[in-house]
Design an enzyme around this catalytic site. Structure first.
Site, PDB file in Angstrom:
ATOM      1  N   ASP A   1     -55.325 -17.407  48.572  1.00 50.74           N
ATOM      2  CA  ASP A   1     -54.311 -18.286  47.988  1.00 50.74           C
ATOM      3  C   ASP A   1     -53.050 -18.308  48.858  1.00 50.74           C
ATOM      4  OD1 ASP A   1     -53.031 -19.846  46.001  1.00 50.74           O
ATOM      5  OD2 ASP A   1     -52.133 -18.033  45.144  1.00 50.74           O
TER       6      ASP A   1
ATOM      7  N   GLU B   1     -58.504  -7.763  46.170  1.00 53.34           N
ATOM      8  CA  GLU B   1     -59.393  -8.385  45.190  1.00 53.34           C
ATOM      9  C   GLU B   1     -60.817  -8.605  45.670  1.00 53.34           C
ATOM     10  OE1 GLU B   1     -57.458 -11.742  43.311  1.00 53.34           O
ATOM     11  OE2 GLU B   1     -56.144 -10.362  42.262  1.00 53.34           O
TER      12      GLU B   1
ATOM     13  N   TYR C   1     -53.027 -10.719  35.488  1.00 59.23           N
ATOM     14  CA  TYR C   1     -52.259 -11.907  35.100  1.00 59.23           C
ATOM     15  C   TYR C   1     -52.386 -12.208  33.613  1.00 59.23           C
ATOM     16  CZ  TYR C   1     -51.318 -12.441  39.999  1.00 59.23           C
ATOM     17  OH  TYR C   1     -50.852 -12.217  41.270  1.00 59.23           O
TER      18      TYR C   1
ATOM     19  N   GLU D   1     -50.116  -6.435  41.512  1.00 60.10           N
ATOM     20  CA  GLU D   1     -49.713  -7.836  41.304  1.00 60.10           C
ATOM     21  C   GLU D   1     -49.558  -8.100  39.823  1.00 60.10           C
ATOM     22  OE1 GLU D   1     -52.115 -10.934  43.087  1.00 60.10           O
ATOM     23  OE2 GLU D   1     -52.230  -9.857  44.993  1.00 60.10           O
TER      24      GLU D   1
ATOM     25  N   TRP E   1     -45.733  -9.944  41.830  1.00 65.15           N
ATOM     26  CA  TRP E   1     -46.253 -11.042  42.642  1.00 65.15           C
ATOM     27  C   TRP E   1     -45.419 -12.271  42.352  1.00 65.15           C
ATOM     28  CZ3 TRP E   1     -49.120 -10.768  46.721  1.00 65.15           C
ATOM     29  CH2 TRP E   1     -49.629 -11.961  47.273  1.00 65.15           C
TER      30      TRP E   1
HETATM   31  C1  GCB Z   1     -54.121 -13.063  43.067  1.00 65.41           C
HETATM   32  C2  GCB Z   1     -54.160 -12.962  44.559  1.00 65.41           C
HETATM   33  C3  GCB Z   1     -52.951 -13.613  45.199  1.00 65.41           C
HETATM   34  C4  GCB Z   1     -52.642 -14.927  44.504  1.00 65.41           C
HETATM   35  C5  GCB Z   1     -52.309 -14.632  43.061  1.00 65.41           C
HETATM   36  C6  GCB Z   1     -52.001 -15.891  42.263  1.00 65.41           C
HETATM   37  O1  GCB Z   1     -54.773 -12.365  42.357  1.00 65.41           O
HETATM   38  O2  GCB Z   1     -54.301 -11.648  45.002  1.00 65.41           O
HETATM   39  O3  GCB Z   1     -53.215 -13.802  46.559  1.00 65.41           O
HETATM   40  O4  GCB Z   1     -51.610 -15.626  45.124  1.00 65.41           O
HETATM   41  O5  GCB Z   1     -53.382 -14.007  42.453  1.00 65.41           O
HETATM   42  O6  GCB Z   1     -50.842 -16.262  42.174  1.00 65.41           O
HETATM   43  O7  GCB Z   1     -52.933 -16.489  41.753  1.00 65.41           O
END
Ligand code: GCB
Length: 603
Positions: free
Chosen positions: A160, A414, A469, A505, A550
């Site tokens: 990403d 990941e 998340y 993150e 993050w």
């Molecule tokens: C993740 C990834 C990261 C992405 C992030 C996102 O899990 O490790 O590279 O940018 O999520 O914002 O979706």
């Protein structure tokens, strides 16, 4: 690999600046054979994608050519001449006039070409570099190129962030004597008030066997505080000043090669005296429990893309200091050496990550509803991918082993650690990392689909770094449910493995200026509330050792309906303006609300 440094026996000429530039589609069959027929000029260091208002360049898949003339200094007669690239993303072919002098794959680590005998002091040569941005199943990171019905190549990838390409870090022409210091390794420890230093020096060149090695440790005032002889040895620094988070105290190791009483070569390697250890569920720096506060970052700025930029370097570290961050992860690739040097000098702690991002075919399936494809199957990421991954790991450790700021290696971001084959893939890599560096703990950043119940590799590592998340990709807008699931999840990891757990993150996309009294995703309030919810949970989990939000700043990604001009999970905008969450983090991390972050059990 040693960083380029001047010394009484070594000189450097910077080759940064404007180079001629052309895509391969406009460069003829042998672009190195003559002056590039193009009026375009591209700055080095920088990614080329965003420089020109030309989608053909921005979306180019394949090779782009850079070219310039280089004059070898007159005074370098009899010296070894080395051309050094900080990085070329992702693969490079380097020509001196008509001659291929180097090929290198791996877009985030340095490489050299020895030009001794190929170029002549006082004369000029034409330097041409082909930069290939194509990713495959056996590149790290991986990607796929497909040719559409219109005949155009398109590249897709599983990470990403935008696949920026170019000569992204400094290029230098360096001289060394023909017999020279080829490598230096420094490992430090403590014995009461003294620092202990083990060192190893590798020498190379015609007369290496006839030289002797002398090393001196010099403090910041220029005073010699210890000396030793021999290519391998140990010494003590009495009343040592330790390298500590927040206080990056450094010494210089002055390495001298001598023969017949004269200096053959000298090289200065800076180092800091500190120890790192995981004990039980604690992460100890200099024997003291350390709680990580900070971010996953990116090398990403407007116009320059992934090009190294000293102004952003200084400003980003200022913002880290301002928020009270003590650390960051080099997500998702090794950063420029200049960044780590700066972290060393300023006492910022670094988790150093390989470019192994995207070893997970389950994520795409999860997002698109497509049937899952097995990640570690031979036709996807099998033995050959792992061999390349191992080579990248080796390069990373060779490059960064002497940085006191680097306290942990992160082997991958990941990966599909919940899928069959993950253990076979990662076991040899973890073993290799420990062989190459027995002193630093290992981690990997675990994806949402890898749970305490199905993860297959956690026991191979020292610290469990968890990417989550809840409240964003799942339980969007429902922070109450998110809080419950997050806590269960983190406690599950701690219970199963009995190791320290950190959050590598957690974050929410946020449009600056969007406000809401409700739990409205994308609003500044939601980002702050989301982070506050995570922090409540962290402070309840005794095995918890750190929090990396993050992301530090918004960053560019490939286009897609999940992204609005890039990823907006930054606490700062892409041009480094604070969102409301930056102030909230500052209050927590600087202890302005009366307490330090971290579980009560950690004090
Ligand atoms: C993740 C990834 C990261 C992405 C992030 C996102 O899990 O490790 O590279 O940018 O999520 O914002 O979706």
């Amino acid at each position: 690999m040693l960083s380029p440094r001047t010394s009484p026996t070594r000189d450097i000429v910077s080759l940064d600046g404007l180079w001629r530039f052309a895509l391969d589609t406009h460069a003829g069959a042998t672009p190195w054979a003559s002056r590039l027929a193009s009026t375009l000029e591209a700055p080095v260091p920088a990614s080329y994608n965003d420089l020109f208002v030309d989608t053909e360049i921005r979306d180019h898949v394949g090779i782009a050519w850079y070219q310039r003339e280089v004059r070898v200094p007159r005074g370098w007669a009899g010296e070894r001449v080395v051309l050094r690239f900080g990085s070329v993303t992702h693969a490079a072919q380097v020509y001196v006039d008509d001659r291929l002098v180097a090929e290198h794959t791996g877009g985030y680590t340095p490489f050299e070409a020895d030009l001794t005998g190929i170029v002549r002091p006082g004369t000029e040569f034409r330097l041409t570099v082909g930069v290939d941005n194509r990713l495959t199943n056996v590149t790290i990171p991986p990607g796929t190129v497909t040719t559409g019905s219109d005949g155009r190549d398109r590249q897709s990838y599983l990470h990403d962030f935008y696949n920026y390409a170019g000569i992204a870090r400094p290029v230098r022409l360096c001289s060394t004597p023909p017999t020279f210091v080829a490598d230096v390794t420094v490992v430090t420890g403590r014995d009461g008030a003294a620092g202990t230093v083990d060192y190893r020096v590798e020498t190379a060149g015609e007369a290496a066997d006839a030289t002797t090695v002398r090393v001196r440790a010099v403090d910041e005032t220029g005073r010699t505080v210890a000396e030793a002889h021999g290519s391998e040895g140990a010494f003590r620094i009495e009343n040592v000043i330790l390298w500590q988070p927040g206080a990056g105290h450094l010494y210089d190791l002055v390495v001298e090669l001598t023969a017949d009483g004269g200096t053959v070569d000298s090289y200065t390697q800076s180092f800091g005296v500190r120890t790192v250890e995981v004990r039980g569920t604690e992460f100890l720096i200099n024997g003291e429990p350390f709680y990580f506060t900070g971010f996953g970052k990116h090398e990403d700025t407007p116009v320059r893309g992934k090009g190294h930029d000293d102004a952003y370097l200084v400003h980003d570290f200022e913002l880290l200091r301002w928020t009270g961050a003590n650390s960051f992860r080099t997500s998702h690739y090794p950063y420029a050496e200049e960044v780590l040097d700066f972290a060393d000098r300023h006492g910022i702690v670094v988790i150093d990550e390989t470019a192994a991002v995207g070893l997970n075919l389950g994520v795409m399936g999860g997002l698109t509803g497509a049937a899952p494809t097995p990640t570690f199957a031979p036709e996807n990421f099998g033995g050959p991918t792992r061999d390349v991954h191992a080579r990248h790991l080796r390069r990373l450790i060779e490059r960064d082993k002497n940085h006191p700021s680097v306290v942990m290696w992160c082997l991958a971001n990941e990966p599909a650690s919940n899928e069959e084959g993950a253990r076979e893939y990662f076991e040899p890599l973890a073993r290799l990392a420990r062989e190459l560096d027995p002193t630093r703990p290992l981690t990997y950043a675990a994806v949402m689909f890898a749970t305490p119940d199905n993860d297959l590799i956690g026991d191979l590592f020292d610290v469990l770094s968890i990417n989550r998340y809840y409240g964003w990709y799942v339980f969007t807008g429902d922070l109450r449910a998110a809080e419950q699931y997050l806590e269960q999840d983190l406690r599950g990891w701690a219970r199963r493995f009995g190791k320290p757990v950190m959050m590598s993150e957690y974050g929410a996309d946020t449009q600056p200026g969007l406000h809401s009294v409700w739990d409205t995703p994308w609003s500044e309030e939601y980002q702050s509330d989301y982070l506050a919810m995570y922090h409540r949970v962290f402070d309840r989990v005794p095995e918890f050792i750190g929090e990396h939000v993050w992301n530090f700043a918004d960053f560019q990604t490939s286009a897609g309906i999940h992204r609005v001009d890039g990823n907006k999970k930054g606490v700062f905008t892409r041009d480094r303006k604070p969102k409301a969450a930056a102030f909230a983090l500052r209050r927590r991390w600087r202890g302005l609300d009366g307490r330090r972050p971290g579980p009560a059990a950690n004090g």
